[in-house]
Design a protein around this motif. Structure first.
Motif, PDB file in Angstrom:
ATOM      1  N   MET A 165       6.761   1.751   0.090  1.00 38.11           N
ATOM      2  CA  MET A 165       5.594   2.349   0.096  1.00 38.11           C
ATOM      3  C   MET A 165       5.656   3.430  -1.397  1.00 38.11           C
ATOM      4  O   MET A 165       6.864   3.804  -1.382  1.00 38.11           O
ATOM      5  N   ASP A 166       4.841   3.358  -2.144  1.00 39.60           N
ATOM      6  CA  ASP A 166       5.073   4.448  -3.392  1.00 39.60           C
ATOM      7  C   ASP A 166       5.175   6.001  -3.023  1.00 39.60           C
ATOM      8  O   ASP A 166       4.313   6.296  -2.017  1.00 39.60           O
ATOM      9  N   ALA A 167       6.031   6.600  -3.559  1.00 43.36           N
ATOM     10  CA  ALA A 167       6.147   7.987  -3.507  1.00 43.36           C
ATOM     11  C   ALA A 167       4.932   8.729  -3.503  1.00 43.36           C
ATOM     12  O   ALA A 167       5.015  10.021  -2.797  1.00 43.36           O
ATOM     13  N   ASP A 168       4.161   8.491  -4.046  1.00 48.31           N
ATOM     14  CA  ASP A 168       2.633   9.525  -4.168  1.00 48.31           C
ATOM     15  C   ASP A 168       1.799   9.154  -2.911  1.00 48.31           C
ATOM     16  O   ASP A 168       0.767   9.902  -2.763  1.00 48.31           O
ATOM     17  N   LEU A 169       2.105   8.301  -1.742  1.00 45.73           N
ATOM     18  CA  LEU A 169       1.496   8.216  -0.667  1.00 45.73           C
ATOM     19  C   LEU A 169      -0.080   7.753  -0.988  1.00 45.73           C
ATOM     20  O   LEU A 169      -1.184   8.061  -0.244  1.00 45.73           O
ATOM     21  N   GLN A 170      -0.354   7.117  -2.272  1.00 50.52           N
ATOM     22  CA  GLN A 170      -1.778   6.374  -2.420  1.00 50.52           C
ATOM     23  C   GLN A 170      -2.187   5.421  -1.570  1.00 50.52           C
ATOM     24  O   GLN A 170      -3.242   5.437  -1.196  1.00 50.52           O
ATOM     25  N   ASP A 171      -1.067   4.693  -0.927  1.00 49.56           N
ATOM     26  CA  ASP A 171      -1.178   3.733  -0.175  1.00 49.56           C
ATOM     27  C   ASP A 171      -1.407   4.353   1.193  1.00 49.56           C
ATOM     28  O   ASP A 171      -0.065   4.466   1.744  1.00 49.56           O
ATOM     29  N   LYS A 221      -7.763   1.888   2.314  1.00 50.34           N
ATOM     30  CA  LYS A 221      -8.641   2.374   1.117  1.00 50.34           C
ATOM     31  C   LYS A 221      -7.478   3.267   0.405  1.00 50.34           C
ATOM     32  O   LYS A 221      -6.842   4.134   0.720  1.00 50.34           O
ATOM     33  N   ARG A 222      -7.426   2.775  -1.046  1.00 53.04           N
ATOM     34  CA  ARG A 222      -6.228   3.514  -1.776  1.00 53.04           C
ATOM     35  C   ARG A 222      -7.017   4.773  -2.180  1.00 53.04           C
ATOM     36  O   ARG A 222      -8.058   4.722  -2.766  1.00 53.04           O
ATOM     37  N   ARG A 223      -6.056   5.827  -2.238  1.00 49.82           N
ATOM     38  CA  ARG A 223      -6.580   6.997  -2.548  1.00 49.82           C
ATOM     39  C   ARG A 223      -6.202   7.351  -4.004  1.00 49.82           C
ATOM     40  O   ARG A 223      -5.069   6.707  -4.708  1.00 49.82           O
ATOM     41  N   ALA A 224      -6.654   8.627  -4.532  1.00 48.88           N
ATOM     42  CA  ALA A 224      -6.182   8.883  -5.747  1.00 48.88           C
ATOM     43  C   ALA A 224      -4.938   9.762  -5.789  1.00 48.88           C
ATOM     44  O   ALA A 224      -4.617  10.212  -4.801  1.00 48.88           O
ATOM     45  N   ARG A 225      -4.049   9.886  -6.761  1.00 51.47           N
ATOM     46  CA  ARG A 225      -2.888  10.560  -6.877  1.00 51.47           C
ATOM     47  C   ARG A 225      -2.992  12.007  -6.714  1.00 51.47           C
ATOM     48  O   ARG A 225      -3.773  12.326  -7.452  1.00 51.47           O
ATOM     49  N   GLU A 226      -2.262  12.754  -5.973  1.00 51.02           N
ATOM     50  CA  GLU A 226      -2.602  14.088  -5.683  1.00 51.02           C
ATOM     51  C   GLU A 226      -1.634  15.093  -6.425  1.00 51.02           C
ATOM     52  O   GLU A 226      -2.143  16.049  -7.094  1.00 51.02           O
TER      53      GLU A 226
HETATM   54 MG    MG Z   1       0.626   5.762  -7.615  1.00 46.52          MG
END
Ligand code: MG
Ligand code: UDP
Length: 321
Positions: free
Chosen positions: A109-115, A211-216
């Protein structure tokens, strides 16, 4: 599937590649900690489950954060690269670490938790029902720019034209069981493109949608140049089709040559052309297609060398009795 045929709650490792993520990591660590605690409390995963953060040669305080977290919570572990080796290698290293720690499955999983980490529970359920690989698929790309959506669609269309088995709108959010982790170890290639690699293993798989979120926090570590490089890597490490293009072109060129030969001979007979033009056109066209034909033969051998040097396993074993 009946309840009694479910696999037991797995020892799960979350694999998180991190490159200069000091802004994102505190929130990510907090949220993943809560997610794991919830999964353990509900008996969905084994109590030994944890997280593996892979620091891909960050230049900021990423590794310090991982070390601090490890001291507080030993189930949070880390792997540190000496230099930046890229996202694909970081995911591979985390999966390899999970395999060495005898995990039953790993979720990258990506570190930004976009997924959306919220569907991890669903992935685990699919695993417990017997799937070896569970792909996270974005069914809503509204947080991406229209440019990114359009290029992504074009890329997946191109890949399917090239005969490459990739899952559209699946990035590197996936659950991989121990059997698939072991298979991964036997893929010996250096030019990694994990998205094209898991589908060829042939294991029983499933998809979960989110649903993919935006990077926070922080910025994307994938600027356009890196995206293009990854797409190019995707094409060239999974398919030998571009090498076969010379053969196709030589065929087209030969057809054109025959047509133009007839035309220029006709014009020659009718006396419509200046001396020497007809022979020149014929020579140029036939030499062109002969050269492309030779290139296509060379391309065919290079394609063989390409598949040989990748040293992929001949087959993948799922079970022994
Ligand atoms: Mg990302
Ligand atoms: N990443 C990495 N090495 C790199 C670039 C990115 O490990 O050289 C990681 C990054 O920390 C993140 C993931 O890959 O966890 C995806 O990157 P990012 O979120 O920036 O990509 P985007 O979501 O914008 O495509």
């Amino acid at each position: 599937m009946e309840q009694n045929t479910l696999r037991p709650a797995p020892n799960l490792v979350f694999v998180i590649p991190c490159y200069n993520e000091e802004e994102t990591l505190p929130t990510t660590m907090e949220r993943l900690g809560e997610l794991l605690a919830g999964l353990k409390a509900r008996g969905q995963v084994d109590s030994a489950s944890g997280v593996c953060y892979v620091d891909d040669g960050s230049k900021d305080g990423t590794w310090r954060l991982i070390e601090e977290r490890h001291k507080l919570d030993p189930s949070c572990r880390g792997v540190k690269f000496a230099g930046n080796a890229g996202h694909q290698n970081a995911v591979w290293a985390g999966m390899d670490a999970a395999r060495q720690w005898n995990a039953d499955c790993a979720i990258s999983m990506d570190a930004d938790l976009q997924d959306d980490p919220g569907v991890a529970g669903e992935m685990i359920e699919r695993y417990r029902e017997g799937c070896e690989i569970v792909y996270g698929v974005r069914d809503d790309r509204s947080s991406d720019t229209p440019f990114k959506r359009w290029t992504a669609r074009a890329f997946y269309a191109l890949m399917s034209k090239l005969g490459v088995n990739v899952i559209p709108d699946h990035a590197d959010y996936r659950l991989v069981s121990r059997a698939a982790l072991q298979a991964l170890e036997s893929f010996d290639e250096r030019n990694l493109y994990l998205r094209g690699l898991f589908p060829v293993m042939g294991f029983k798989s499933a998809k979960v949608y989110y649903k993919r979120r935006a990077r926070e926090h922080g910025q994307s570590k994938y600027p356009l140049t890196r995206m293009i490089a990854l797409a190019w890597q995707g094409v060239t490490s999974t398919s030998a089709a571009p090498l076969r293009m010379a053969g196709f072109l030589s065929f087209l060129c030969a057809l054109l040559a025959i047509g133009l030969c007839c035309l220029s001979l006709y014009k020659y007979i009718m006396g419509e052309v200046i001396q020497g033009w007809t022979s020149l056109v014929i020579v140029v066209l036939f030499l062109g297609s002969a050269q492309l034909f030779c290139l296509s033969i060379i391309g065919e051998y290079i394609a063989k060398i390409f598949t040989e040097v990748r040293h992929r396993p001949r087959y993948i074993i799922e079970k022994y009795l």
